[in-house]
Motif scaffolding. Sequence first.
Motif, PDB file in Angstrom:
ATOM      1  N   SER A 106       0.809  -1.223   0.000  1.00  0.00           N
ATOM      2  CA  SER A 106       0.000   0.000   0.000  1.00  0.00           C
ATOM      3  C   SER A 106       0.840   1.269   0.000  1.00  0.00           C
ATOM      4  CB  SER A 106      -0.935   0.000   1.213  1.00  0.00           C
ATOM      5  OG  SER A 106      -1.682   1.203   1.262  1.00  0.00           O
ATOM      6  N   MET A 107       1.846   1.342   0.862  1.00  0.00           N
ATOM      7  CA  MET A 107       2.662   2.539   0.957  1.00  0.00           C
ATOM      8  C   MET A 107       3.423   2.798  -0.332  1.00  0.00           C
ATOM      9  SD  MET A 107       3.582   5.156   2.660  1.00  0.00           S
ATOM     10  CE  MET A 107       2.978   4.749   4.317  1.00  0.00           C
ATOM     11  N   GLU A 108       4.008   1.753  -0.915  1.00  0.00           N
ATOM     12  CA  GLU A 108       4.774   1.918  -2.152  1.00  0.00           C
ATOM     13  C   GLU A 108       3.855   2.271  -3.327  1.00  0.00           C
ATOM     14  OE1 GLU A 108       7.540  -1.173  -2.999  1.00  0.00           O
ATOM     15  OE2 GLU A 108       8.256  -1.328  -0.925  1.00  0.00           O
ATOM     16  N   LEU A 156      -6.445  13.277  -4.500  1.00  0.00           N
ATOM     17  CA  LEU A 156      -7.151  12.528  -3.451  1.00  0.00           C
ATOM     18  C   LEU A 156      -8.165  11.577  -4.074  1.00  0.00           C
ATOM     19  CD1 LEU A 156      -7.702  15.359  -0.798  1.00  0.00           C
ATOM     20  CD2 LEU A 156      -6.035  13.497  -0.746  1.00  0.00           C
ATOM     21  N   LEU A 157      -8.845  12.047  -5.127  1.00  0.00           N
ATOM     22  CA  LEU A 157      -9.781  11.176  -5.838  1.00  0.00           C
ATOM     23  C   LEU A 157      -9.044   9.976  -6.418  1.00  0.00           C
ATOM     24  CD1 LEU A 157     -12.545  10.549  -7.158  1.00  0.00           C
ATOM     25  CD2 LEU A 157     -11.842  12.023  -9.063  1.00  0.00           C
ATOM     26  N   ASP A 158      -7.897  10.236  -7.027  1.00  0.00           N
ATOM     27  CA  ASP A 158      -7.077   9.176  -7.614  1.00  0.00           C
ATOM     28  C   ASP A 158      -6.645   8.164  -6.553  1.00  0.00           C
ATOM     29  OD1 ASP A 158      -5.482   7.702  -9.326  1.00  0.00           O
ATOM     30  OD2 ASP A 158      -3.787   9.094  -9.202  1.00  0.00           O
ATOM     31  N   MET A 159      -6.163   8.676  -5.415  1.00  0.00           N
ATOM     32  CA  MET A 159      -5.672   7.802  -4.345  1.00  0.00           C
ATOM     33  C   MET A 159      -6.797   6.962  -3.742  1.00  0.00           C
ATOM     34  SD  MET A 159      -2.952  10.396  -2.501  1.00  0.00           S
ATOM     35  CE  MET A 159      -2.299   9.157  -1.375  1.00  0.00           C
ATOM     36  N   ILE A 160      -7.983   7.575  -3.608  1.00  0.00           N
ATOM     37  CA  ILE A 160      -9.125   6.829  -3.066  1.00  0.00           C
ATOM     38  C   ILE A 160      -9.515   5.693  -3.998  1.00  0.00           C
ATOM     39  CG2 ILE A 160     -11.599   7.001  -2.566  1.00  0.00           C
ATOM     40  CD1 ILE A 160     -11.052   9.831  -1.489  1.00  0.00           C
ATOM     41  N   ILE A 161      -9.539   5.982  -5.310  1.00  0.00           N
ATOM     42  CA  ILE A 161      -9.884   4.947  -6.292  1.00  0.00           C
ATOM     43  C   ILE A 161      -8.880   3.810  -6.240  1.00  0.00           C
ATOM     44  CG2 ILE A 161     -10.054   4.457  -8.766  1.00  0.00           C
ATOM     45  CD1 ILE A 161     -11.238   7.263  -9.110  1.00  0.00           C
ATOM     46  N   MET A 162      -7.576   4.156  -6.227  1.00  0.00           N
ATOM     47  CA  MET A 162      -6.538   3.122  -6.203  1.00  0.00           C
ATOM     48  C   MET A 162      -6.586   2.313  -4.907  1.00  0.00           C
ATOM     49  SD  MET A 162      -5.054   3.274  -9.125  1.00  0.00           S
ATOM     50  CE  MET A 162      -3.483   2.430  -8.952  1.00  0.00           C
ATOM     51  N   PHE A 163      -6.810   2.997  -3.794  1.00  0.00           N
ATOM     52  CA  PHE A 163      -6.856   2.297  -2.509  1.00  0.00           C
ATOM     53  C   PHE A 163      -8.057   1.355  -2.443  1.00  0.00           C
ATOM     54  CE2 PHE A 163      -8.313   2.038   1.929  1.00  0.00           C
ATOM     55  CZ  PHE A 163      -7.190   1.474   2.512  1.00  0.00           C
ATOM     56  N   LEU A 164      -9.204   1.844  -2.918  1.00  0.00           N
ATOM     57  CA  LEU A 164     -10.425   1.051  -2.829  1.00  0.00           C
ATOM     58  C   LEU A 164     -10.401  -0.151  -3.766  1.00  0.00           C
ATOM     59  CD1 LEU A 164     -13.311   0.687  -1.744  1.00  0.00           C
ATOM     60  CD2 LEU A 164     -14.099   2.225  -3.552  1.00  0.00           C
ATOM     61  N   PHE A 165     -10.066   0.099  -5.044  1.00  0.00           N
ATOM     62  CA  PHE A 165     -10.188  -0.961  -6.043  1.00  0.00           C
ATOM     63  C   PHE A 165      -8.942  -1.840  -6.166  1.00  0.00           C
ATOM     64  CE2 PHE A 165     -13.396   2.108  -7.389  1.00  0.00           C
ATOM     65  CZ  PHE A 165     -14.482   1.271  -7.592  1.00  0.00           C
ATOM     66  N   VAL A 166      -7.778  -1.340  -5.742  1.00  0.00           N
ATOM     67  CA  VAL A 166      -6.557  -2.148  -5.846  1.00  0.00           C
ATOM     68  C   VAL A 166      -6.194  -2.762  -4.500  1.00  0.00           C
ATOM     69  CG1 VAL A 166      -4.103  -2.142  -6.446  1.00  0.00           C
ATOM     70  CG2 VAL A 166      -5.723  -0.781  -7.787  1.00  0.00           C
ATOM     71  N   LYS A 174      -3.024  -1.570 -12.995  1.00  0.00           N
ATOM     72  CA  LYS A 174      -2.814  -0.897 -14.280  1.00  0.00           C
ATOM     73  C   LYS A 174      -4.145  -0.446 -14.875  1.00  0.00           C
ATOM     74  CE  LYS A 174       1.494  -2.189 -13.853  1.00  0.00           C
ATOM     75  NZ  LYS A 174       1.381  -3.064 -12.681  1.00  0.00           N
ATOM     76  N   ILE A 175      -5.151  -1.296 -14.783  1.00  0.00           N
ATOM     77  CA  ILE A 175      -6.469  -0.971 -15.344  1.00  0.00           C
ATOM     78  C   ILE A 175      -7.124   0.151 -14.551  1.00  0.00           C
ATOM     79  CG2 ILE A 175      -8.809  -1.829 -15.740  1.00  0.00           C
ATOM     80  CD1 ILE A 175      -7.610  -4.557 -16.337  1.00  0.00           C
ATOM     81  N   PHE A 176      -7.111   0.034 -13.232  1.00  0.00           N
ATOM     82  CA  PHE A 176      -7.795   1.038 -12.418  1.00  0.00           C
ATOM     83  C   PHE A 176      -7.032   2.357 -12.388  1.00  0.00           C
ATOM     84  CE2 PHE A 176     -10.072  -2.667 -10.773  1.00  0.00           C
ATOM     85  CZ  PHE A 176     -11.366  -2.180 -10.840  1.00  0.00           C
ATOM     86  N   LYS A 177      -5.733   2.302 -12.646  1.00  0.00           N
ATOM     87  CA  LYS A 177      -4.989   3.554 -12.781  1.00  0.00           C
ATOM     88  C   LYS A 177      -5.471   4.309 -14.027  1.00  0.00           C
ATOM     89  CE  LYS A 177      -1.822   6.619 -11.884  1.00  0.00           C
ATOM     90  NZ  LYS A 177      -1.944   7.499 -10.712  1.00  0.00           N
ATOM     91  N   LEU A 178      -5.734   3.581 -15.095  1.00  0.00           N
ATOM     92  CA  LEU A 178      -6.225   4.201 -16.328  1.00  0.00           C
ATOM     93  C   LEU A 178      -7.630   4.775 -16.130  1.00  0.00           C
ATOM     94  CD1 LEU A 178      -5.676   4.767 -19.293  1.00  0.00           C
ATOM     95  CD2 LEU A 178      -6.644   2.524 -19.838  1.00  0.00           C
ATOM     96  N   VAL A 179      -8.501   4.002 -15.468  1.00  0.00           N
ATOM     97  CA  VAL A 179      -9.860   4.472 -15.186  1.00  0.00           C
ATOM     98  C   VAL A 179      -9.811   5.729 -14.317  1.00  0.00           C
ATOM     99  CG1 VAL A 179     -12.023   3.929 -14.000  1.00  0.00           C
ATOM    100  CG2 VAL A 179     -10.895   2.188 -15.408  1.00  0.00           C
ATOM    101  N   SER A 180      -8.959   5.693 -13.316  1.00  0.00           N
ATOM    102  CA  SER A 180      -8.821   6.830 -12.417  1.00  0.00           C
ATOM    103  C   SER A 180      -8.370   8.078 -13.174  1.00  0.00           C
ATOM    104  CB  SER A 180      -7.808   6.498 -11.316  1.00  0.00           C
ATOM    105  OG  SER A 180      -7.541   7.637 -10.530  1.00  0.00           O
ATOM    106  N   GLN A 181      -7.444   7.912 -14.122  1.00  0.00           N
ATOM    107  CA  GLN A 181      -6.929   9.051 -14.867  1.00  0.00           C
ATOM    108  C   GLN A 181      -7.999   9.701 -15.742  1.00  0.00           C
ATOM    109  OE1 GLN A 181      -3.788  10.644 -14.773  1.00  0.00           O
ATOM    110  NE2 GLN A 181      -3.854   9.440 -12.892  1.00  0.00           N
ATOM    111  N   ILE A 182      -8.912   8.916 -16.269  1.00  0.00           N
ATOM    112  CA  ILE A 182     -10.007   9.474 -17.074  1.00  0.00           C
ATOM    113  C   ILE A 182     -10.874  10.393 -16.218  1.00  0.00           C
ATOM    114  CG2 ILE A 182     -12.114   8.912 -18.353  1.00  0.00           C
ATOM    115  CD1 ILE A 182     -10.726   6.337 -19.263  1.00  0.00           C
ATOM    116  N   LEU A 183     -11.217   9.941 -15.014  1.00  0.00           N
ATOM    117  CA  LEU A 183     -12.013  10.766 -14.101  1.00  0.00           C
ATOM    118  C   LEU A 183     -11.235  12.007 -13.665  1.00  0.00           C
ATOM    119  CD1 LEU A 183     -13.592   7.969 -11.863  1.00  0.00           C
ATOM    120  CD2 LEU A 183     -14.652   9.199 -13.769  1.00  0.00           C
ATOM    121  N   VAL A 184      -9.952  11.844 -13.474  1.00  0.00           N
ATOM    122  CA  VAL A 184      -9.110  12.957 -13.057  1.00  0.00           C
ATOM    123  C   VAL A 184      -9.040  14.026 -14.151  1.00  0.00           C
ATOM    124  CG1 VAL A 184      -6.708  13.609 -12.594  1.00  0.00           C
ATOM    125  CG2 VAL A 184      -7.739  11.698 -11.369  1.00  0.00           C
TER     126      VAL A 184
END
Length: 207
Positions: A106-108, A156-166, A174-184
């Motif tokens: 998580s930290m990394e 913060l939106l990006d981090m919440i998405i990554m924390f929740l879904f990953v 990799k997939i959720f990072k791409l989804v997160s970037q679209i919303l961002v």
Amino acid sequence: IVAVVVALFAVVRFRVMIMEEIQTQLSANLRDVANQNIITMENALNKKRDLLNQLAAQIESKYKQLDSEETQKEIINYLIFGGLTTLISLIVYYILSLTILNPNVSMELQIANLFSWIAGVLFAYFTNRAFVFNSKNENKFKEFITFTGARVSTLLLDMIIMFLFVTILKGNDKIFKLVSQILVIVGNYLLSKLIVFKKDSYEKSSK
């Protein structure tokens, strides 16, 4: 006796006249108060109607602004440079996550996220200012701070998405990072357009 009767009649008549005068005065006062209340209510309604008209005019103005050729060009430029910003952010993230950082920790994961965000913010500010919104704001430091603050909110939106879904749901980072970037990207455009590079704000500050 006649004199007494006449006197009593005069007294009664005088009292009746006084009561009639008081009643007339009270009626006039009540009528004035009622008229004043009506005028006050009408003024309040007029003010509310004026505010609604101003709001409607602002909404119409914003709609016309979004529908203008300048805004269309602005959106196209933003998508181009937004895509490049996303590409840079993803490249930094993937390099870090595939080499020195483990996204399953998580930290990394958040460290990789943070460095990719910093790279994206620096690239985005200069390209957005120069090529997308054509900012003429002379107070670049304040503008950059505002821009960074807006990007922090989408970070913060990006981090919440990554924390929740990953991290929590064990999805593919990799997939959720791409989804997160679209919303961002969408969030960043709205914040930049309406807050950071809002033209009337720096035009007022320059006067």
